[in-house]
Design a protein around this motif. Structure first.
Motif, PDB file in Angstrom:
ATOM      1  N   LEU A 194     -19.482  13.877  -9.133  1.00 21.26           N
ATOM      2  CA  LEU A 194     -19.782  14.449  -7.822  1.00 21.26           C
ATOM      3  C   LEU A 194     -18.523  14.491  -6.960  1.00 21.26           C
ATOM      4  N   THR A 195     -17.772  13.376  -6.987  1.00 22.54           N
ATOM      5  CA  THR A 195     -16.524  13.328  -6.221  1.00 22.54           C
ATOM      6  C   THR A 195     -15.575  14.429  -6.675  1.00 22.54           C
ATOM      7  N   ALA A 196     -15.474  14.551  -7.992  1.00 23.45           N
ATOM      8  CA  ALA A 196     -14.573  15.583  -8.531  1.00 23.45           C
ATOM      9  C   ALA A 196     -15.012  16.960  -8.048  1.00 23.45           C
ATOM     10  N   THR A 197     -16.302  17.206  -8.110  1.00 23.52           N
ATOM     11  CA  THR A 197     -16.822  18.508  -7.665  1.00 23.52           C
ATOM     12  C   THR A 197     -16.505  18.729  -6.189  1.00 23.52           C
ATOM     13  N   LEU A 198     -16.723  17.671  -5.426  1.00 27.16           N
ATOM     14  CA  LEU A 198     -16.450  17.796  -3.990  1.00 27.16           C
ATOM     15  C   LEU A 198     -14.980  18.095  -3.731  1.00 27.16           C
ATOM     16  N   LEU A 199     -14.125  17.453  -4.541  1.00 30.34           N
ATOM     17  CA  LEU A 199     -12.684  17.663  -4.341  1.00 30.34           C
ATOM     18  C   LEU A 199     -12.250  19.047  -4.787  1.00 30.34           C
ATOM     19  N   ILE A 200     -12.805  19.500  -5.900  1.00 31.80           N
ATOM     20  CA  ILE A 200     -12.403  20.818  -6.432  1.00 31.80           C
ATOM     21  C   ILE A 200     -13.059  21.930  -5.621  1.00 31.80           C
ATOM     22  N   GLY A 201     -14.232  21.635  -5.096  1.00 31.73           N
ATOM     23  CA  GLY A 201     -15.032  22.635  -4.394  1.00 31.73           C
ATOM     24  C   GLY A 201     -14.286  23.496  -3.397  1.00 31.73           C
ATOM     25  N   PRO A 202     -13.661  22.893  -2.375  1.00 30.87           N
ATOM     26  CA  PRO A 202     -13.006  23.711  -1.351  1.00 30.87           C
ATOM     27  C   PRO A 202     -11.958  24.645  -1.919  1.00 30.87           C
ATOM     28  N   ALA A 203     -11.134  24.095  -2.843  1.00 31.63           N
ATOM     29  CA  ALA A 203     -10.084  24.929  -3.427  1.00 31.63           C
ATOM     30  C   ALA A 203     -10.692  26.097  -4.193  1.00 31.63           C
ATOM     31  N   THR A 204     -11.772  25.791  -4.930  1.00 32.39           N
ATOM     32  CA  THR A 204     -12.435  26.854  -5.687  1.00 32.39           C
ATOM     33  C   THR A 204     -12.984  27.920  -4.753  1.00 32.39           C
ATOM     34  N   MET A 205     -13.551  27.464  -3.661  1.00 29.39           N
ATOM     35  CA  MET A 205     -14.095  28.408  -2.687  1.00 29.39           C
ATOM     36  C   MET A 205     -12.989  29.298  -2.121  1.00 29.39           C
ATOM     37  N   VAL A 206     -11.857  28.685  -1.810  1.00 28.95           N
ATOM     38  CA  VAL A 206     -10.737  29.455  -1.260  1.00 28.95           C
ATOM     39  C   VAL A 206     -10.299  30.530  -2.253  1.00 28.95           C
ATOM     40  N   VAL A 207     -10.167  30.115  -3.523  1.00 26.55           N
ATOM     41  CA  VAL A 207      -9.753  31.080  -4.550  1.00 26.55           C
ATOM     42  C   VAL A 207     -10.797  32.181  -4.678  1.00 26.55           C
ATOM     43  N   LEU A 208     -12.061  31.777  -4.690  1.00 27.81           N
ATOM     44  CA  LEU A 208     -13.126  32.768  -4.821  1.00 27.81           C
ATOM     45  C   LEU A 208     -13.095  33.768  -3.676  1.00 27.81           C
ATOM     46  N   LEU A 209     -12.985  33.219  -2.474  1.00 28.68           N
ATOM     47  CA  LEU A 209     -13.062  34.083  -1.297  1.00 28.68           C
ATOM     48  C   LEU A 209     -11.815  34.940  -1.133  1.00 28.68           C
ATOM     49  N   SER A 210     -10.645  34.365  -1.443  1.00 25.58           N
ATOM     50  CA  SER A 210      -9.415  35.093  -1.117  1.00 25.58           C
ATOM     51  C   SER A 210      -8.851  35.883  -2.288  1.00 25.58           C
ATOM     52  N   LEU A 211      -9.327  35.603  -3.508  1.00 18.99           N
ATOM     53  CA  LEU A 211      -8.764  36.343  -4.636  1.00 18.99           C
ATOM     54  C   LEU A 211      -9.835  37.107  -5.403  1.00 18.99           C
ATOM     55  N   VAL A 212     -10.853  36.396  -5.817  1.00 20.51           N
ATOM     56  CA  VAL A 212     -11.842  37.031  -6.690  1.00 20.51           C
ATOM     57  C   VAL A 212     -12.662  38.086  -5.946  1.00 20.51           C
ATOM     58  N   LEU A 213     -13.103  37.743  -4.751  1.00 18.80           N
ATOM     59  CA  LEU A 213     -13.914  38.706  -4.000  1.00 18.80           C
ATOM     60  C   LEU A 213     -13.159  39.997  -3.684  1.00 18.80           C
ATOM     61  N   PRO A 214     -11.940  39.907  -3.116  1.00 18.18           N
ATOM     62  CA  PRO A 214     -11.213  41.151  -2.859  1.00 18.18           C
ATOM     63  C   PRO A 214     -10.960  41.954  -4.125  1.00 18.18           C
ATOM     64  N   LEU A 215     -10.696  41.226  -5.235  1.00 15.96           N
ATOM     65  CA  LEU A 215     -10.470  41.949  -6.494  1.00 15.96           C
ATOM     66  C   LEU A 215     -11.735  42.661  -6.942  1.00 15.96           C
ATOM     67  N   ALA A 216     -12.867  41.999  -6.757  1.00 17.37           N
ATOM     68  CA  ALA A 216     -14.134  42.623  -7.138  1.00 17.37           C
ATOM     69  C   ALA A 216     -14.374  43.875  -6.285  1.00 17.37           C
ATOM     70  N   LEU A 217     -14.049  43.755  -5.010  1.00 16.86           N
ATOM     71  CA  LEU A 217     -14.209  44.887  -4.098  1.00 16.86           C
ATOM     72  C   LEU A 217     -13.289  46.039  -4.520  1.00 16.86           C
ATOM     73  N   LEU A 218     -12.065  45.672  -4.882  1.00 14.79           N
ATOM     74  CA  LEU A 218     -11.084  46.662  -5.328  1.00 14.79           C
ATOM     75  C   LEU A 218     -11.577  47.357  -6.593  1.00 14.79           C
ATOM     76  N   ALA A 219     -12.144  46.561  -7.489  1.00 18.48           N
ATOM     77  CA  ALA A 219     -12.673  47.123  -8.736  1.00 18.48           C
ATOM     78  C   ALA A 219     -13.777  48.131  -8.424  1.00 18.48           C
ATOM     79  N   ARG A 220     -14.597  47.802  -7.430  1.00 19.25           N
ATOM     80  CA  ARG A 220     -15.662  48.710  -7.042  1.00 19.25           C
ATOM     81  C   ARG A 220     -15.076  50.007  -6.455  1.00 19.25           C
ATOM     82  N   TYR A 221     -14.073  49.841  -5.599  1.00 18.13           N
ATOM     83  CA  TYR A 221     -13.414  51.016  -4.990  1.00 18.13           C
ATOM     84  C   TYR A 221     -12.851  51.952  -6.059  1.00 18.13           C
ATOM     85  N   SER A 222     -12.293  51.324  -7.108  1.00 13.67           N
ATOM     86  CA  SER A 222     -11.612  52.143  -8.113  1.00 13.67           C
ATOM     87  C   SER A 222     -12.581  53.067  -8.840  1.00 13.67           C
ATOM     88  N   MET A 223     -13.869  52.816  -8.700  1.00 16.63           N
ATOM     89  CA  MET A 223     -14.873  53.664  -9.344  1.00 16.63           C
ATOM     90  C   MET A 223     -15.363  54.761  -8.394  1.00 16.63           C
TER      91      MET A 223
END
Lengths: 284, 350
Positions: A9-38
């Motif tokens: 649980l501690t590990a998850t809590l520690l990794i959580g914020p960083a994962t969220m940041v990556v998800l929000l700032s990298l994966v989501l925009p890329l997904a949006l970009l992928a959608r635009y490209s279509m």
């Protein structure tokens, strides 16, 4: 199991914020970009919702665009190899240096990184352009008016000058990690310097060469300011073309497709080369 | 029940008065609302600074209108406006773009129609530049800039640029190549709108070694260092560079000058239309127009802002006055994407 749960649980809590940041700032925009490209482009309404591969097809079926990709790739490969050839001796010398000037040497390598690539490209324009230093020397020698700008030479030189410090610093840290006594052992067993280099230093430095190579290759593939300023209108590379489609022509769908093609090419080549290096490394 | 709906004489009169006033409602609203904040989507840099100096501070501030600038490149701002077009209230009131972009926005149905009741100063606008959807803010004719040092006989028309004399010595600004194409169309086809018909002329220029510059600023060093001798640029640019110490003169092509027009328009979903119209009106004030002429070398677009003294001398057009030709917007709009693509390929093929 029950005992370990809090740890997990501690590990998850520690990794959580960083994962969220990556998800929000990298994966989501890329997904949006992928959608635009279509989507489909329309100049008046700007982007029409669609689900079509036509932007990708337009790129891969048109020799003009694949040509630009090829130019970008060639420039990236050439500058990466040059970085390696020019950077290795410097990195080696720095790594093995015991002199009190060593830190000054390292500082000299780092110093150019303090200046942005745009500023350095402008510096090169002053050197290579009409009325610049090279032109002046050429004029003094009896030539008349020479401009080395707007050529692959100028772009390669500019990118090389920007990427070289990255290569040197990466190689230096790896070479420092190679025990000097290994080389001494090779010497004492009668290996000539070239032999020592090929059979001892190079194989041990291979992971560093791989990392440094990948780093500068990615930087070169995505270079923007240097090809734009030193290559001019007549020299096309991927990043400036992407920017023009996105910000000048407002063709977001096509720009998104170009972005993905550039990203996938870079990722594929990078993955392939690191696999290659790993295999070589294991073989030794 | 019937009592409730029984119309009294008073209520009928009130309704009638209300109905009679409806056509004037926008005017009443405007009279009440020409205050508050107006968001101006504009280029940054000198242009934005001069807007503040000549329009925002002296003309709008006293009226209680505060101007907020949304500065950026034209395509970015246009993209933003298009992205917001479905919103009932956008974030921008006035958008400042080149005239061809204003035409495109109008085609997309995004601009508020203008008339003298909204912008009274429209009556002073020079007819050549008037449109029903935007105001021309400033203009500058396209001229042949040349180095007086190396070009002894000033060029007279576009054809001179393609002559043997200037092989390899012509400069083209990459971002306004299409204006060169229109100048070619005007001379060679007799119609600036026949843009696609002059591909061969442009190709000849490029193949014979014309230099292309990715930034407008690179043109002046090109003339200074002798890399080029001539090139088509805006008159305002020649004035600006000469002021900066570059030996450069302007020749006006005999067939007429394509004309750069910088427009301002009100978006249909502008949150503060009353203030937006007041902005447009202020931009057409003689004092504001003179300010731009003095600092940037762009000509006033109105008939009642005669220039005086030194500015008048610097900006003077030759006699007889050259024919000023705004870009043929519909034709330009129709071919621009294809032309851009063609131009890229032409440059690449070298």
């Amino acid at each position: 199991m029950t005992k370990r749960r809090p740890e997990g649980l501690t590990a998850t809590l520690l990794i959580g914020p960083a994962t969220m940041v990556v998800l929000l700032s990298l994966v989501l925009p890329l997904a949006l970009l992928a959608r635009y490209s279509m989507n489909r482009y329309d100049r008046r309404t700007f982007m029409v919702e669609a689900f079509t591969p036509e932007n990708y097809l337009r790129f891969v079926t048109d020799p003009f665009y694949t040509g630009v990709l090829w130019t970008t790739f060639s420039i990236a490969i050439v500058t990466t190899l040059l970085c390696l050839i020019l950077g290795f001796p410097v990195a080696y010398k720095l790594a093995r240096s015991q002199s009190r000037w060593k830190s000054i040497g390292v500082l000299l390598v780092i110093l150019p990184l303090f200046i942005g690539s745009t500023v350095r490209a402008l510096g090169w324009m002053g050197v290579l352009g009409r009325g610049g230093i090279v032109d002046a020397i050429y004029g003094a020698l009896g030539g008349s008016g020479i401009s080395l700008l707007n050529s692959s030479f100028a772009v390669a030189l500019g990118i090389l000058s920007i990427n070289l410090p990255y290569m040197i610093l990466t190689l230096q840290s790896v070479i420092e990690g190679i025990d000097a006594r290994v080389e001494e052992a090779a010497d004492s067993l009668g290996a000539s310097p070239p032999r020592r280099f090929w059979h001892v230093v190079l194989p041990l430095a291979l992971p560093g060469i791989g990392t440094g190579g990948i780093l500068v290759f990615i930087l070169a593939m995505n270079a923007y300011a240097t090809p734009f300023l030193l290559g001019g209108a007549r020299f096309q590379m991927m990043a400036p073309m992407l920017y023009r489609e996105f910000a000048v022509n407002n063709n977001w769908p096509f720009a998104a497709a170009i972005a993905f093609i550039l990203m996938l090419t870079t990722l594929t080549l990078t993955a392939a080369s690191s696999l290659l290096v790993q295999r070589r490394y294991r073989a030794h | 029940m019937t009592e409730l709906f029984k119309p009294s004489r008073r209520s009928i009169l009130t309704l009638a008065a209300g109905a009679a006033a409806t056509p004037f409602a926008p005017a009443i609203l405007r009279a009440q609302q020409a205050s508050g904040t107006v968001v101006m989507s504009t280029w940054g840099g000198d242009y934005a600074k001069l807007l503040t100096q000549n329009i925002d501070n002296p003309l709008l501030k006293p009226k209680g209108i505060e101007v907020v600038q949304d500065a950026g490149t034209e395509p970015t701002r246009v993209a933003k406006a298009i992205a917001q077009r479905r919103l009932p209230r956008g974030s921008v009131d006035v958008i400042s773009v080149q005239a061809p972009a204003a035409f495109d926005l109008e085609e997309a149905g995004m601009l508020e129609p203008l008339d003298e009741s909204k912008v009274p100063n429209l009556k002073y606008v020079q007819k050549t530049f008037a449109t029903p959807y935007s105001i021309p803010h400033i203009y500058s004719p396209q001229v042949i800039a040349y180095s007086p040092e190396r070009v002894k006989e000033p060029p007279k028309s576009f054809s001179d640029l393609t002559s043997e004399r200037y092989v390899g010595k012509v400069g083209i600004l990459d971002n306004s190549y299409i204006w060169v194409a229109m100048a070619a169309a005007l001379k060679e086809q007799g119609d600036a709108g026949k843009i696609a018909e002059v591909k061969a002329v442009m190709e000849k220029l490029i193949k014979s070694g014309a230099k292309t510059y990715t930034s407008t600023e690179a043109f002046a060093p090109g003339i200074k260092s002798g890399e080029i001798d001539v090139g088509l640029v805006w008159f305002a640019r020649v004035l600006f560079w000469s002021k900066g110490g570059v030996e450069m003169k302007a020749a006006f092509p005999a067939e007429g000058c394509l004309t750069y027009v910088s427009s301002m328009a009100v978006l249909k979903n502008a949150p503060n239309k009353a203030a937006a119209f007041a902005y447009l009106n202020a931009a057409l004030e003689p004092a504001a127009q003179r300010g731009f002429a003095d600092s940037m070398g762009y000509h006033p677009t109105i008939t009642n802002a005669a220039l005086e003294g030194d500015v008048a001398q610097r900006l003077a057009l030759p006699e007889p006055a050259p024919k000023l030709i705004p870009a043929p917007y519909p034709q330009l709009s129709a071919v621009r994407d294809d032309m851009n693509d063609w131009w890229r390929r032409l440059l690449e093929r070298r």
